[in-house]
Design an enzyme around this catalytic site. Structure first.
Site, PDB file in Angstrom:
ATOM      1  N   CYS A 130       0.835  -1.211   0.000  1.00 24.93           N
ATOM      2  CA  CYS A 130       0.000   0.000   0.000  1.00 24.93           C
ATOM      3  C   CYS A 130       0.864   1.253   0.000  1.00 24.93           C
ATOM      4  CB  CYS A 130      -0.918  -0.021   1.228  1.00 24.93           C
ATOM      5  SG  CYS A 130      -1.934   1.452   1.337  1.00 24.93           S
ATOM      6  N   CYS A 133      -0.500   4.122   2.178  1.00 21.55           N
ATOM      7  CA  CYS A 133      -0.353   3.906   3.627  1.00 21.55           C
ATOM      8  C   CYS A 133       1.102   4.111   4.058  1.00 21.55           C
ATOM      9  CB  CYS A 133      -0.743   2.482   4.031  1.00 21.55           C
ATOM     10  SG  CYS A 133      -2.207   1.849   3.254  1.00 21.55           S
ATOM     11  N   ASP A 134       2.028   3.580   3.306  1.00 21.79           N
ATOM     12  CA  ASP A 134       3.413   3.461   3.766  1.00 21.79           C
ATOM     13  C   ASP A 134       4.413   4.352   3.034  1.00 21.79           C
ATOM     14  OD1 ASP A 134       2.458   1.473   5.462  1.00 21.79           O
ATOM     15  OD2 ASP A 134       2.849  -0.121   4.019  1.00 21.79           O
TER      16      ASP A 134
END
Ligand code: NAP
Length: 300
Positions: A130, A133-134
């Site tokens: 992701c 997200c990261d």
């Protein structure tokens, strides 16, 4: 007894909830993890008609608020099975069971792993599925994105604004992803295309330090130093729990046509978990509308 139980709170499931609520039905949505499905991790959506640009998070949250605002109830329970008792369907979850007059399966799909040794061990230590997200953990560092679909090219575009350098590793020299996005990537001065290439090895003890890639045709291989690798090699469906009421093809998708009708009267299927040619946000939403309308007509 619910009118319609919808399994999955992604784009297809929440669209089905909107249509079913607007048809005056009592709707329960069961979701195993969090609302939004795959699209919640997409940095930027630019192909949904009528919306020039929106983040996946904002899009999914809008859908969720629209569905719940219309009266849909969302519960976070993983469905273990569906039983057909004629006019009544019994949906069993890890926490209990619900009776419904109709059921819509809208479970989408989950990330496909790369299948390279130590992949799971390095999740959270350099391996990610992701980018939204990261991605921020890799600000100013070098990263690789693996894959050639819309997720991979979208992730590479997103990461090019954060990372120092992005290597886009794909097993072919052409992409399934949007040609417009691929062209934008080719113009970016911090993106390098590594094609055709497959990832053979993830290198690093405590955290990822590098990947080894090879060209399957020539057999040549190369080490690329990266702090992160973003795996975007597609999705796999997870429909085994519904095998008692629907047919499942050899790739794991629920068999149904554009009418979203399964082999069991009163059980419908919508979105990426269905056998279909085009898996897009707009087709998931379209399925949700079709399945909810069919389910409402079935109830009568
Ligand atoms: P996808 O379109 O299925 O693409 C997966 C990519 O990974 C393909 O390029 C495939 O290569 C490659 N791949 C598969 N298995 C691999 C393996 N074991 N090793 C290396 N590479 C592998 O998946 P996706 O990009 O996640 O997209 C899924 C669906 O969501 C698609 O329909 C996509 O269009 C859609 N999507 C839409 C949006 C949007 O509407 N904005 C955004 C993201 C995704 P090959 O090409 O060689 O098969």
């Amino acid at each position: 007894m619910r009118d319609i139980v919808i399994i999955g709170a992604g784009t297809a499931g929440l669209t089905a909830a909107i249509y079913a609520c607007r048809a005056g039905r009592d709707v329960l949505v069961l979701e195993a993890s969090s609302y939004g499905g795959q699209i919640i991790n997409t940095p930027d959506i630019e192909n949904y008609p009528g919306i020039r640009s929106v983040s996946g998070y904002d899009f999914a949250t809008g859908l969720y608020e629209q569905a719940t605002g219309l009266g849909a109830e969302v519960r976070y329970e993983k469905v273990a099975g569906v039983e057909d008792r004629g006019d009544v369907k019994v949906v069993t979850t890890t926490q209990g069971a619900y009776e419904a007059r109709a059921v819509i399966v809208a479970t989408g799909a989950k990330n496909r792993p790369l299948g390279v040794a130590r992949e799971q061990e390095l999740v959270g230590r350099g391996v990610s599925y992701c980018a939204t997200c990261d991605g921020m953990f890799f600000r100013g560092k070098d990263v690789a994105v693996v894959g050639g679909g819309n997720t991979a090219v979208g992730d590479a575009l997103f990461l090019a604004n954060i990372a120092r350098k992005v290597y886009l590793v794909h097993r072919r020299d052409y992409f399934r992803g949007s040609p417009a996005d691929v062209a934008r990537l080719r113009e970016a001065d911090n993106v390098e295309f590594v094609v055709p290439a497959v990832v053979d090895e993830l290198i690093g003890d405590q955290a990822l330090e590098a990947i080894r890639v090879s060209d399957p045709a020539s057999g040549t291989s190369r080490r690329i130093d990266v702090a992160g690798v973003f795996v975007a090699v597609g999705q796999i469906p997870d429909n085994a729990a519904f095998a008692g009421v629907v047919d499942i093809d050899e790739r794991g998708y629920v068999v149904a046509g554009e009418d979203c009708v399964t082999r069991t009267p009163g059980v419908f299927v919508a979105g990426d978990c269905r056998t279909k040619q085009v898996r897009q946000l707009v087709t998931a939403a379209g399925d949700g509308a079709v399945a909810a309308t069919a389910a409402s007509a079935y109830i009568g």
